[in-house]
Design a protein around this motif. Structure first.
Motif, mmCIF file in Angstrom:
data_model
loop_
_atom_site.group_PDB
_atom_site.id
_atom_site.type_symbol
_atom_site.label_atom_id
_atom_site.label_comp_id
_atom_site.label_asym_id
_atom_site.label_seq_id
_atom_site.Cartn_x
_atom_site.Cartn_y
_atom_site.Cartn_z
ATOM 1 N N GLY A 6 33.001 40.853 53.099
ATOM 2 C CA GLY A 6 32.522 39.560 52.407
ATOM 3 C C GLY A 6 32.791 39.674 50.895
ATOM 4 N N PRO A 7 32.379 38.611 50.100
ATOM 5 C CA PRO A 7 32.740 38.658 48.655
ATOM 6 C C PRO A 7 31.898 39.984 47.952
ATOM 7 N N GLU A 8 30.741 39.913 48.231
ATOM 8 C CA GLU A 8 29.904 41.010 47.690
ATOM 9 C C GLU A 8 30.190 42.145 47.607
ATOM 10 N N ALA A 9 31.086 42.526 48.763
ATOM 11 C CA ALA A 9 31.890 44.006 48.643
ATOM 12 C C ALA A 9 32.690 44.282 47.261
ATOM 13 N N TYR A 10 33.171 43.228 46.946
ATOM 14 C CA TYR A 10 33.988 43.614 45.645
ATOM 15 C C TYR A 10 33.473 43.235 44.249
ATOM 16 N N ALA A 11 32.391 42.497 44.323
ATOM 17 C CA ALA A 11 31.908 41.998 43.034
ATOM 18 C C ALA A 11 31.329 43.390 42.217
ATOM 19 N N GLY A 12 31.984 43.409 40.878
ATOM 20 C CA GLY A 12 31.392 44.503 40.073
ATOM 21 C C GLY A 12 32.161 45.807 40.185
ATOM 22 N N LYS A 13 33.254 45.689 41.234
ATOM 23 C CA LYS A 13 33.887 46.983 41.645
ATOM 24 C C LYS A 13 34.653 47.524 40.315
ATOM 25 N N THR A 14 34.887 48.687 40.147
ATOM 26 C CA THR A 14 36.200 49.249 39.302
ATOM 27 C C THR A 14 37.402 49.107 39.968
ATOM 28 N N VAL A 15 38.290 48.639 39.502
ATOM 29 C CA VAL A 15 39.806 48.352 39.918
ATOM 30 C C VAL A 15 40.629 49.473 39.461
ATOM 31 N N VAL A 16 41.139 50.157 40.461
ATOM 32 C CA VAL A 16 42.410 51.271 39.872
ATOM 33 C C VAL A 16 43.574 50.894 40.425
ATOM 34 N N ASP A 17 44.770 51.481 39.852
ATOM 35 C CA ASP A 17 46.047 51.200 40.202
ATOM 36 C C ASP A 17 46.588 52.266 41.376
#
Length: 263
Positions: A6-17
């Motif tokens: 769900g969208p709540e799983a991604y909100a505010g997450k740190t994104v890495v390459d």
């Protein structure tokens, strides 16, 4: 695929390459209008960076981080989207083609999934990073201004030779001759008085100016620096979130409430 979440799983997450280096933080999650699944995210790339779109297809969770199958530069160089409130088919197709070329041969996009994924793109709606705890966290950007020492210029001193006229008054003396006549008194004895020629002479002296030059030190000269502190105004745009009410749901339907902004 992580977009089964769900969208709540991604909100505010740190994104890495792919190398594990931080790209930024998830700002918005975009839901596919047709499937209802999260398809895209926007990533805030630094304090003053722009929000960049990235597809969730091919991403995975690495602990608390969201790992994308792309390098940091790929995300930062992705095409800009003018209307970030709504992602239409043309915009999603352009973004898809951009990211597809950076996956390379043998990727999951090249195994037939790209057609389904691309054709499923419809207008996507942004989903704010909320929660089910009954409250929202209001965030804002704050300026942290510091200073660093940089070279602003150079200063030096040198010496060179000039010639000037200098006048010094020096007292000088010389001898002058004068004739003194004294009459003989009675009783004065004069030896050898004769009639004839005779001569007497004296030596005349005078001072001559002699000039000599001597090099002497007269002063020490050096450079010193002094720190002067001034005030400099720093103007920069910062973003902040505001809270407003959007409506109250009653048994008769939704009754709009007066919206009130909060700093």
């Amino acid at each position: 695929m992580t977009n089964a979440q769900g969208p709540e799983a991604y909100a505010g997450k740190t994104v890495v390459d792919t190398a594990g280096d931080k790209i930024g933080t998830v700002e918005q999650v975009y839901i596919n209008d047709t499937t209802g699944a999260p398809d895209w995210i926007t990533i805030k790339t630094g304090l003053f960076g722009k929000d960049r779109f990235a597809p969730l297809h091919g991403s995975s969770f690495s602990g608390d981080d969201l790992a994308l199958p792309y390098g940091k530069d790929v995300v930062k160089d992705s095409p800009s989207v003018t209307d970030t409130d709504h992602l239409d088919n043309d915009e999603s197709d352009a973004l898809f083609r951009y990211y597809q070329q950076h996956l390379g041969a043998g990727s999951s996009y090249d195994r037939g999934s790209e057609t389904d994924y691309q054709n499923s793109q419809a207008a996507a709606q942004p989903v704010a990073s909320g929660n089910d705890s009954g409250y929202l966290t209001r965030s804002e950007e704050q300026l942290h201004v510091g200073t660093e020492k940089v070279e602003a210029g150079r200063a030096g001193i040198r010496k060179y030779v000039v010639t000037e006229q200098q006048t010094v008054n020096v007292p000088v003396s010389h001898d002058e001759v004068r004739v003194i006549r004294e009459p003989l008194q009675a009783g004065d004895s004069v030896d050898g008085a004769t009639i004839g020629e005779d001569a007497v002479e004296v030596t005349l002296m005078e001072d001559q100016v002699h000039v000599d030059k001597q090099v002497v030190g007269v002063e020490k000269v050096r450079l010193a620096t002094e720190t002067v502190t001034d005030q400099q105004a720093v103007n920069e745009e910062v973003r902040k979130e505001q809270i407003e009410t959007t409506g109250v749901t009653t048994a008769d339907g939704t009754v709009p409430a007066q919206a009130g902004g909060q700093q």
